[in-house]
Design an enzyme around this catalytic site. Structure first.
Site, PDB file in Angstrom:
ATOM      1  N   MET A 223       0.853  -1.195   0.000  1.00 41.57           N
ATOM      2  CA  MET A 223       0.000   0.000   0.000  1.00 41.57           C
ATOM      3  C   MET A 223       0.880   1.234   0.000  1.00 41.57           C
ATOM      4  O   MET A 223       1.839   1.340   0.760  1.00 41.57           O
ATOM      5  CB  MET A 223      -0.905  -0.017   1.229  1.00 41.57           C
ATOM      6  N   GLU A 224       0.474   2.190  -0.835  1.00 42.16           N
ATOM      7  CA  GLU A 224       1.326   3.326  -1.180  1.00 42.16           C
ATOM      8  C   GLU A 224       1.266   4.498  -0.215  1.00 42.16           C
ATOM      9  O   GLU A 224       1.433   5.646  -0.648  1.00 42.16           O
ATOM     10  CB  GLU A 224       0.935   3.806  -2.580  1.00 42.16           C
ATOM     11  N   ASN A 225       1.049   4.291   1.086  1.00 41.22           N
ATOM     12  CA  ASN A 225       0.965   5.442   1.995  1.00 41.22           C
ATOM     13  C   ASN A 225       2.136   6.398   1.753  1.00 41.22           C
ATOM     14  O   ASN A 225       3.283   5.972   1.793  1.00 41.22           O
ATOM     15  CB  ASN A 225       1.012   4.972   3.446  1.00 41.22           C
TER      16      ASN A 225
ATOM     17  N   HIS B 187       5.508  -0.230  -8.364  1.00 48.62           N
ATOM     18  CA  HIS B 187       4.080   0.120  -8.449  1.00 48.62           C
ATOM     19  C   HIS B 187       3.750   1.139  -7.343  1.00 48.62           C
ATOM     20  O   HIS B 187       3.165   2.191  -7.607  1.00 48.62           O
ATOM     21  CB  HIS B 187       3.262  -1.170  -8.288  1.00 48.62           C
ATOM     22  N   GLU B 188       4.159   0.829  -6.120  1.00 52.92           N
ATOM     23  CA  GLU B 188       3.858   1.741  -5.008  1.00 52.92           C
ATOM     24  C   GLU B 188       4.568   3.076  -5.192  1.00 52.92           C
ATOM     25  O   GLU B 188       4.025   4.131  -4.880  1.00 52.92           O
ATOM     26  CB  GLU B 188       4.242   1.111  -3.668  1.00 52.92           C
TER      27      GLU B 188
ATOM     28  N   GLU C 189      -4.484   3.089 -10.330  1.00 59.16           N
ATOM     29  CA  GLU C 189      -4.019   1.701 -10.317  1.00 59.16           C
ATOM     30  C   GLU C 189      -3.506   1.222 -11.682  1.00 59.16           C
ATOM     31  O   GLU C 189      -2.518   0.509 -11.763  1.00 59.16           O
ATOM     32  CB  GLU C 189      -5.125   0.766  -9.803  1.00 59.16           C
TER      33      GLU C 189
HETATM   34 ZN   LIG Z   1      -1.758   0.360  -6.433  1.00 60.40          ZN
END
Ligand SMILES: [Zn+2]
Length: 885
Positions: free
Chosen positions: A285-287, A317-318, A340
């Site tokens: 998850m990209e926090n 990706h993140e 996404e």
């Molecule tokens: Zn993503």
């Protein structure tokens, strides 16, 4: 059954798009101040922790009212503009009403939130190795409200001032850097973090526990003026020896430099932390400033180069989200794909261009897109730009369409408009909408300017329709090639033509009986063109040949192979250095198995014959796994003994023929272990492999590490060849968190009906025999083991499951309910007589149909799961029926 109209307004967790739009019109949030007090986190019988939340916001009209979203445990006080509100009146189980607003407002809420075991909200995990306790948060799409009261919608961005209280020996981390630390009594500390730039609630994050810390730094980027960035990696103490921090930091630096070159906008979030956390529901998850990863990315058994590549793809990706998603965010979840799809595309591109790791685009073509084709063939498919009416629909939309199909379509767009226009559009988009939100139309307007192409037509054809296009090459007597496209939108039932820029290649047989590319040519189909002749391409009509449409995998389409090509590619290996054509071919063959147009036996034949020639590690592994799946699920029962023998022989042969200790040998061993589940005829070989004799001529150099060992143990357990005591001994010998889950799986696979019935019930109830809630990971581990031996009467169980669906859905979080239902849904059944067309009258299918008819009002997200499992069952029944000879 609970339906919407019976829910009191303040108990309604389903925030709708319309409500969010009204709230966004009225409200502007200046900032949040949030303090989590985790000083009791070590006391595992303490179910909740105190939270203090202050929100400063303005309202467009005074006297108006609004509400907060909160799925907490209890609310002690709500003070609005200095006035204490009556908690009994304004607090429900999902919302807090804020009546009579001024134009400038402050609300202070004191409350308690629950520690989570589902991976949603603030998850608490106790490490079985050393008893240490670890916490982390996961919020997307709407679980920040499980931790603190807020306005849970992405377009109400705000500054967040976060502080955390916890043991002073712990790592406490959040989005911003630590700016203050104050010692309280009894070894407790209060830590403050720098205020964030404007971000959405789903991007806030909390990490707490005795995490080990690794440190490094990235040196910055001259052209964008990006300054150096501190890098940290967090992992549980008991994993420290397995953390390969150096390559992870190297990837992070390669990525940061590459993304700065690409996007020309300096990284906006100050620091770059990456935490590897237990029992995580997703890959990562990209926090902003603190990415969380599934800790299975810390490899505790030997990982193949393909696993390293996949980890790198997730990391990239993140990282791309730091711009796509975090800097510019979708207004509402309809446009989730805008971040996404780009992240999936750019994640792959960054690995291919910024790192040394091989196979990124091959894996994209073969693995990621298979997910898209599968999802796009379900009756539940939807346009890439989805219609997301509420948060529950949002949570079901993290699917193969939003990620993989979207990314494939973005890849096509990249080839359609060209690199220069594409990159320039991204840069403009970031500059224009930084720290704000954007919608599809905003993106299209920019892309139209930079490319000079009519993007609204492109979007209408690609983003607002459903279902895949099928592309076919026809070759006339003179050897000229024509590419034809065909697609029917399964939702509107209308024909759809889409613009495609693609490449067609001709492969001929060389003297070594290999197919090699001899010619290729580009062709463009415009949005109104059903077919186009490929100029400059000539196919010899009197030779063994293959014509591969979508060479280089530039577009998103299923490919229909002509008869000569099908015969060639299932007989001879394709030699192709960039091997996306190999990926296209295997992806096509697998789709044909699923759609019953290629018998499973023919697929298994092609795999046993050709897999040794597949050099790409990831594709090789996947094709072997698909052969096992084809055998167990798509082949008619009457053929399985013969096919098992054939596939087992090929896999055992691979252990000898492939390089000792190589990744491909390891993939063959893993596939063999999976083949062994419930397969009595290979028990002796499973036992032999488990003994782990690396010097044996039958598996030279093959190390039996924990992963392989437990795969073999599970298979032997499913055959009743080992007992509980043996499993307990193996766990005691290396009692890690991961092995504990593997033990659960193996235990559930033991063919002891009484125990299996009890474990089935535990998953169904979501609690273990002592009444403790099962964690997300424990639940899935048990369900996986139950499926390994297929020992329970699946028809009876299906009936019980269907009767319990509404209870499961209403009593658990979305994620836990989805895991429970998918975990228990029996997929494998034997076809009824009457051929493929009779299978929709199969008793299992009609039982599900009855449920669907009787539950028209069930939540759409629940119906969606049932409809997709029905499709899985029906596909397998039809394939088996069609494969009978
Ligand atoms: Zn993503």
């Amino acid at each position: 059954m609970r339906v919407m109209s019976e829910v009191a307004p303040l108990d309604n967790a389903r925030l709708t798009r319309d409500e969010a739009a009204i709230r966004a019109e009225l409200i502007d949030i200046t900032n949040y101040e949030i303090e989590l007090d985790l000083s009791n986190a070590l006391e595992l019988d303490e179910p909740t922790y105190p939270v203090t939340t202050t929100i400063n916001f303005t309202a467009a009209t005074s006297g108006a009212e609004t509400f907060l979203n909160y799925l907490g445990s209890s609310v002690e006080s709500v003070v609005l503009n200095g006035r204490a509100l009556d908690v009994a009146e304004v607090v429900g189980t999902a919302r807090i009403a804020l009546p009579d607003l001024a134009t400038t407002n402050q609300v202070v809420i004191r409350s308690h939130s629950a520690y989570s075991h589902s991976g949603e909200g603030l998850h608490r995990f106790r490490d079985p190795v050393d008893g240490q306790v670890y916490l982390y948060s996961q919020f997307e799409p709407a679980d920040a409200r499980r931790v603190y009261p807020n306005m849970e919608q992405p377009d109400l961005k705000a500054e967040f001032r976060i502080s955390m209280i916890g043991p002073d020996t712990w790592t406490l981390a959040s989005n911003g850097i630590e700016t203050g630390r104050q010692s309280l009594d009894h070894g407790i500390v209060r830590v403050e973090f720098a205020p964030t730039k404007p971000i959405s609630t789903y991007l806030t994050t909390f990490l707490a526990g005795p995490y080990a810390i690794f440190e490094d730094a990235w040196s910055g980027h001259g052209p964008t003026g990006a300054e150096s960035i501190d890098l940290r990696i967090f992992a549980r103490q008991s994993l420290v020896d397995h953390v390969d921090a150096a390559p992870l930091f190297e990837l992070t630096k390669q990525g940061l430099t590459w993304f700065h070159d690409q996007f020309q906008v300096a990284y906006p979030w100050g620091k770059y932390d990456q935490a590897f956390v237990p029992e995580y529901n997703l890959g990562a998850m990209e926090n902003p400033g603190l990415v969380t990863f599934n800790e299975t990315y810390i490899f505790t058994s030997r990982a193949t180069i393909s696993q390293h590549m996949q980890r790198a793809t997730t990391l990239m990706h993140e990282m791309s989200h730091m711009w796509f998603g975090n800097l510019v965010t979708m207004k509402w979840w309809d446009d989730l794909w805008l971040k996404e799809s780009f992240a999936d595309f750019y994640g792959t591109k960054a690995v291919a261009e910024a790192t040394e790791l091989p196979g990124a685009w091959q894996s994209f073509a073969h693995q990621r897109k298979a997910w898209a084709y599968r999802q796009d063939s379900y009756p539940t498919t939807h346009p890439i730009v989805a219609d997301i009416v509420d948060l529950e629909a949002a949570s079901q939309n993290f699917d193969g369409i939003t990620y993989a199909k979207g990314a494939a379509v973005i890849k096509q767009l990249f080839h359609y408009v060209g690199e220069e226009a594409f990159v320039q559009a991204c840069q403009t988009y970031f500059n224009q909408y930084a720290y704000g939100t954007a919608q599809l139309a905003d993106f299209l307007t920019i892309m139209e300017k930079t490319s000079g192409l009519a993007m609204r037509e492109w979007a209408a054809a690609w983003l607002q329709t459903s279902g895949p296009t099928t592309l076919r090459a026809s070759i006339d007597e003179a050897g000229a090639v024509t590419v034809t496209q065909h697609a029917t939108d399964p939702i509107t039932d209308e024909e759809v033509l889409r613009p495609h820029a693609l490449c067609v290649a001709v492969f001929l047989l060389n003297d070594d009986d290999q197919l090699v590319s001899t010619a290729e040519a580009d062709v463009v189909l415009s949005a109104d063109q059903a077919s186009a002749k490929v100029a400059d391409l000539q196919v010899p009509t009197d030779m063994t040949r293959a014509v591969i449409v979508n060479q280089h995998d530039q577009t998103y389409a299923q490919v229909e192979l002509d008869a000569a090509t099908l015969a060639a590619v299932t007989t001879y290996p394709i030699m192709d250095p960039d091997s996306t054509s190999v990926a296209t071919v295997w992806s096509t063959l697998w789709t044909m198995v699923r759609q019953a147009s290629l018998p499973a036996a023919d697929f298994i034949g092609a795999v046993t014959n050709l897999s040794p020639s597949i050099e790409d590690v990831s594709m090789h592994a996947r094709v072997l796994d698909q052969a096992v799946e084809a055998l167990k699920e798509y082949a008619p029962t009457g053929q399985r003994t013969r096919l098992t023998k054939q596939l087992a022989a090929a896999l055992l042969d691979a252990l000898v023929v492939l390089e000792p200790g190589s990744d491909r040998q390891r993939s063959a061993a893993r596939a063999f272990a999976r083949l062994g589940q419930g397969t009595e005829s290979v028990a002796a070989e499973l036992t032999f492999l488990l003994a782990g004799d690396e010097t044996s001529a039958l598996s030279p150099g093959l190390e039996i590490d924990d992963e392989l060992k437990w795969l073999l143990l599970t298979s032997l357990a499913s055959l009743g060849r080992i007992d509980v005591e043996r499993l307990q001994r193996e766990l005691a010998a290396s009692h890690t968190a991961t092995n504990e889950l593997r033990y659960r799986t193996a235990l559930a696979a033991l063919p002891d009906r009484a125990r299996q019935a009890q474990l089935w019930q535990e998953v169904f109830d979501g609690t273990d025999s002592a009444g403790n809630a099962l964690s997300n990971a424990a639940l899935t581990a048990t369900a996986t083991g139950l499926k390994a031996s297929d020992n329970l009467d699946s028809t009876d169980r299906l009936q019980v499951l269907l009767e319990g669906l509404t209870m499961i859905w209403n009593s658990r979080s979305n994620n836990l309910a989805t895991r429970t239902i998918n975990g228990l849904f029996p997929i494998r059944h034997t076809p009824v007589k009457g051929g493929p067309q009779a299978q929709d009258r199969h008793p299992v299918v009609t039982t599900i149909d009855t449920w669907l008819t009787q539950h028209q009002d069930a939540p759409a997200a629940l119906r969606r799961i049932v409809i997709e499992r029905r499709a899985d069952i029906l596909d397998r029944l039809i394939a088996q029926a069609a494969g009978r000879k």
